[in-house]
Design an enzyme around this catalytic site. Structure first.
Site, mmCIF file in Angstrom:
data_model
loop_
_atom_site.group_PDB
_atom_site.id
_atom_site.type_symbol
_atom_site.label_atom_id
_atom_site.label_comp_id
_atom_site.label_asym_id
_atom_site.label_seq_id
_atom_site.Cartn_x
_atom_site.Cartn_y
_atom_site.Cartn_z
ATOM 1 N N CYS A 58 -7.759 -13.861 11.014
ATOM 2 C CA CYS A 58 -9.039 -14.563 11.129
ATOM 3 C C CYS A 58 -10.146 -13.659 10.610
ATOM 4 C CB CYS A 58 -9.290 -14.932 12.594
ATOM 5 S SG CYS A 58 -10.862 -15.776 12.873
ATOM 6 N N LEU A 59 -10.454 -13.820 9.343
ATOM 7 C CA LEU A 59 -11.571 -13.136 8.696
ATOM 8 C C LEU A 59 -12.355 -14.168 7.904
ATOM 9 C CD1 LEU A 59 -10.085 -9.839 7.147
ATOM 10 C CD2 LEU A 59 -11.826 -10.007 8.917
#
Length: 159
Positions: free
Chosen positions: A88-89
């Protein structure tokens, strides 16, 4: 695959191979430039240091104009990793945050660096984010458990 995407992926893969000091290593899955099997070693002098984490990068025909899908295959307990291993970026999840200036190697360096410097305010794993923020000792114990699990090398893509 487009000729541009192929050239860029070859260039990115060579960049990865030329930087063993980063403690990030990769191979092409089935000799396919579109799918990389990567090992990210935990950053030195952190609770992640002894970890050997497997990650896959899957590229689309639109690369480098669209980000790859980055997913940990190794079990993870981290604020910025979903339960299924997806990283999750912002640069990976939102196309407007990705730019062709990012190379696959720079993306892998960013993933390695968030191991010890997570973005807890945009968490994918709320339990990990809460522990990181409120009880670092308990968080580090959970990290050590994950590090120990990562030592099972029979499934590493380099074997």
């Amino acid at each position: 695959m487009s000729a541009y995407a192929r050239r860029r992926l070859k260039q990115d893969f060579l960049e990865l191979e030329k930087n063993p000091s980063s403690r990030i290593f990769g191979v092409l899955r089935n000799n396919d430039l579109m799918i990389w099997d990567v090992i990210i070693c935990g950053p030195k002098d952190t609770p992640w240091e002894e970890g050997i984490f497997q990650l896959s990068l899957e590229f689309s025909e639109d690369y480098p104009h669209a980000p790859p899908i980055a997913k940990f295959i190794s079990r993870m307990f981290h604020p910025n990793v979903f339960e299924d291993g997806t990283v999750c970026l912002d640069i990976l999840l939102y196309n407007n945050c990705w730019t062709p200036a990012w190379s696959s190697y720079s993306l892998l360096i960013a993933i390695q660096s968030i191991l010890c410097d997570p973005f807890i305010h945009s968490a994918a794993n709320f339990e990990a984010a809460k522990l990181f923020d409120t009880d670092r000792r308990a968080y580090n114990r959970r990290v050590f458990e994950i590090v120990e699990l990562s030592w099972n090398s029979e499934d590493l893509p380099f074997n």
